[in-house]
Scaffold this motif. Structure first.
Motif, mmCIF file in Angstrom:
data_model
loop_
_atom_site.group_PDB
_atom_site.id
_atom_site.type_symbol
_atom_site.label_atom_id
_atom_site.label_comp_id
_atom_site.label_asym_id
_atom_site.label_seq_id
_atom_site.Cartn_x
_atom_site.Cartn_y
_atom_site.Cartn_z
ATOM 1 N N TYR A 1 -0.976 53.000 51.051
ATOM 2 C CA TYR A 1 -0.963 54.379 50.544
ATOM 3 C C TYR A 1 -1.609 55.298 51.569
ATOM 4 O O TYR A 1 -2.731 55.008 52.024
ATOM 5 N N ARG B 1 -4.087 54.147 54.250
ATOM 6 C CA ARG B 1 -4.705 52.862 53.880
ATOM 7 C C ARG B 1 -3.655 51.743 53.804
ATOM 8 O O ARG B 1 -2.820 51.714 52.896
ATOM 9 N N ILE C 1 -2.581 48.166 52.919
ATOM 10 C CA ILE C 1 -3.061 47.119 52.003
ATOM 11 C C ILE C 1 -2.582 45.746 52.493
ATOM 12 O O ILE C 1 -3.311 44.779 52.477
ATOM 13 N N GLY D 1 -3.652 36.670 44.785
ATOM 14 C CA GLY D 1 -4.746 36.997 43.882
ATOM 15 C C GLY D 1 -4.682 38.428 43.384
ATOM 16 O O GLY D 1 -3.932 39.252 43.917
ATOM 17 N N SER D 2 -5.495 38.700 42.367
ATOM 18 C CA SER D 2 -5.501 40.024 41.770
ATOM 19 C C SER D 2 -5.916 41.082 42.800
ATOM 20 O O SER D 2 -6.874 40.884 43.544
ATOM 21 N N GLY D 3 -5.147 42.153 42.862
ATOM 22 C CA GLY D 3 -5.489 43.270 43.744
ATOM 23 C C GLY D 3 -5.100 43.086 45.201
ATOM 24 O O GLY D 3 -5.438 43.913 46.052
ATOM 25 N N CYS D 4 -4.370 41.998 45.535
ATOM 26 C CA CYS D 4 -4.047 41.759 46.952
ATOM 27 C C CYS D 4 -2.925 42.678 47.451
ATOM 28 O O CYS D 4 -2.708 42.807 48.653
ATOM 29 N N GLY D 5 -2.211 43.308 46.525
ATOM 30 C CA GLY D 5 -1.186 44.259 46.964
ATOM 31 C C GLY D 5 0.238 43.897 46.582
ATOM 32 O O GLY D 5 1.199 44.439 47.146
ATOM 33 N N LYS D 6 0.413 43.038 45.582
ATOM 34 C CA LYS D 6 1.761 42.606 45.194
ATOM 35 C C LYS D 6 2.607 43.780 44.704
ATOM 36 O O LYS D 6 3.743 43.984 45.138
ATOM 37 N N SER D 7 2.039 44.556 43.771
ATOM 38 C CA SER D 7 2.801 45.690 43.226
ATOM 39 C C SER D 7 3.063 46.728 44.314
ATOM 40 O O SER D 7 4.113 47.371 44.327
ATOM 41 N N THR D 8 2.101 46.873 45.218
ATOM 42 C CA THR D 8 2.272 47.833 46.307
ATOM 43 C C THR D 8 3.478 47.434 47.168
ATOM 44 O O THR D 8 4.324 48.276 47.503
ATOM 45 N N GLU E 1 5.491 41.549 36.969
ATOM 46 C CA GLU E 1 4.774 40.809 35.907
ATOM 47 C C GLU E 1 5.579 40.773 34.602
ATOM 48 O O GLU E 1 5.104 41.276 33.579
ATOM 49 N N HIS F 1 1.810 35.943 38.653
ATOM 50 C CA HIS F 1 0.869 34.886 39.015
ATOM 51 C C HIS F 1 0.865 33.798 37.944
ATOM 52 O O HIS F 1 -0.015 32.969 37.882
HETATM 53 N N1 LIG Z 1 -1.117 54.724 43.727
HETATM 54 C C1 LIG Z 1 -2.096 54.190 44.473
HETATM 55 N N2 LIG Z 1 -2.752 54.937 45.401
HETATM 56 C C2 LIG Z 1 -3.735 54.391 46.156
HETATM 57 N N3 LIG Z 1 -4.131 53.100 46.064
HETATM 58 C C3 LIG Z 1 -3.519 52.324 45.165
HETATM 59 C C4 LIG Z 1 -2.467 52.826 44.315
HETATM 60 N N4 LIG Z 1 -2.038 51.805 43.514
HETATM 61 C C5 LIG Z 1 -2.789 50.728 43.856
HETATM 62 N N5 LIG Z 1 -3.663 51.034 44.838
HETATM 63 C C6 LIG Z 1 -4.632 50.109 45.473
HETATM 64 O O1 LIG Z 1 -3.912 49.114 46.180
HETATM 65 C C7 LIG Z 1 -4.585 47.850 46.107
HETATM 66 C C8 LIG Z 1 -3.587 46.798 45.688
HETATM 67 O O2 LIG Z 1 -3.147 47.065 44.338
HETATM 68 P P1 LIG Z 1 -1.872 46.385 43.701
HETATM 69 O O3 LIG Z 1 -1.737 46.921 42.318
HETATM 70 O O4 LIG Z 1 -0.728 46.514 44.622
HETATM 71 O O5 LIG Z 1 -2.335 44.866 43.676
HETATM 72 P P2 LIG Z 1 -1.732 43.656 42.835
HETATM 73 O O6 LIG Z 1 -1.827 42.446 43.726
HETATM 74 O O7 LIG Z 1 -0.406 44.004 42.300
HETATM 75 O O8 LIG Z 1 -2.823 43.565 41.683
HETATM 76 P P3 LIG Z 1 -2.778 42.855 40.224
HETATM 77 O O9 LIG Z 1 -2.486 41.397 40.427
HETATM 78 O O10 LIG Z 1 -4.171 43.047 39.731
HETATM 79 O O11 LIG Z 1 -1.742 43.578 39.422
HETATM 80 C C9 LIG Z 1 -5.750 48.060 45.145
HETATM 81 O O12 LIG Z 1 -6.925 48.178 45.914
HETATM 82 C C10 LIG Z 1 -5.436 49.341 44.433
HETATM 83 O O13 LIG Z 1 -6.607 50.036 44.111
#
Ligand SMILES: Nc1ncnc2c1ncn2[C@@H]1O[C@H](COP(=O)(O)OP(=O)(O)OP(=O)(O)O)[C@@H](O)[C@H]1O
Length: 256
Positions: free
Chosen positions: A15, A18, A20, A39-46, A168, A201
């Motif tokens: 983003y 930044r 990820i 793992g949680s928060g690693c950036g999958k959805s991103t 998910e 996951h």
């Molecule tokens: N719209 C956004 N703008 C800025 N940062 C974001 C945004 N959405 C997510 N992030 C950040 O990007 C990082 C990765 O988030 P993301 O949701 O992609 O992880 P994830 O692996 O899908 O997590 P989870 O398994 O918990 O769903 C996190 O640090 C989150 O705070």
């Protein structure tokens, strides 16, 4: 590797400034079920957001049948997006519309030549495909969580996408509904020949449906494994083996 629908080259996902996840490289083949895990928060959805055209890469390219998605103008990108079907975590159906109306909406927008009877027939067909035949006139609030997911899936299928994306899909579902959804995903892959990209996951889902898994590492911020789940469980990096083996017994039970 000649039948790639989507190819990701040196993708930096994130983003603003930044990053990820950086330097991602993988291809998704026609008819393949491809799982993005980590793992949680690693950036999958991103990463998923970059694949479905919601966000431009911070670096690198996303190719659809060899065409650089973000190098196209907006009109061409909108055309390409019609080949993608997306099922979001919250299902995102319109609560004030029946299932038929929900499914007809994208068709009315992108297939303006279709008449009322054809639209309704297509909606009924899509509902049949997901096991909701005859539910055309129900409202989302009248459905269980699992049925709502199926209805959202029927809508994601409305334009006959070449790639279906799920974020998910099992979230909020009990194990039986979750297993039924896995079976439906495989059925759709087999009957429609679509490629399917899943962020999950859930280990039972990963082992039940994935042809290929991409493991995103939160610490290094890049991919550390790509391959078939059983292969990664046996020979992948330790963290990936730990992730895939964390539930110890179920694999044996499933394989028995
Ligand atoms: N719209 C956004 N703008 C800025 N940062 C974001 C945004 N959405 C997510 N992030 C950040 O990007 C990082 C990765 O988030 P993301 O949701 O992609 O992880 P994830 O692996 O899908 O997590 P989870 O398994 O918990 O769903 C996190 O640090 C989150 O705070």
């Amino acid at each position: 590797m000649s039948d790639a629908v989507l190819t990701v080259e040196q993708l930096d996902a994130g983003y603003g400034t930044r990053v990820i996840q950086h330097d991602l490289n993988f291809s998704i083949q026609r008819g393949e079920v491809f799982v993005i895990m980590g793992g949680s928060g690693c950036g999958k959805s991103t990463v998923l957001r970059h694949l479905i055209g919601l966000q431009a890469p911070l670096g690198g390219r996303v190719l659809f049948h060899g065409e650089d998605f973000w190098a196209q103008d907006e009109a061409r990108r909108a055309e390409l997006l019609q080949h993608f079907g997306v099922l979001y975590q919250n299902s995102a159906l319109w609560g004030s519309m029946t299932l038929r109306e929900n499914i007809c909406l994208p068709l009315e927008t992108y297939r303006p030549n279709l008449g009322r009877a054809e639209l309704d027939e297509l909606a009924a067909l899509k509902l049949n495909l997901v096991g909701l035949g005859g539910c055309d006139e129900l409202y989302p609030a009248e459905l269980s969580g699992g049925m709502r997911k199926r209805a959202a899936l029927a809508r994601a299928l409305s334009l006959d996408p070449q790639v279906l994306f799920f974020d998910e899909p099992s979230a909020g579902l009990d194990p039986i509904s979750s297993k039924a959804l896995d079976e439906l995903i495989l059925q759709l892959r087999d009957s429609l020949g679509s490629s399917i990209v899943l962020v999950t996951h859930e280990l039972p889902s990963i082992f039940a449906v994935a042809d290929t898994c991409l493991f995103l590492d939160g610490q290094t911020g890049t991919q550390i494994a790509l391959g078939a789940p059983r292969e990664l469980l046996a020979n992948g990096p330790q963290e990936v083996q730990r992730f895939l083996g964390r539930n110890g017994t179920f694999l044996k039970a499933e394989d028995a």
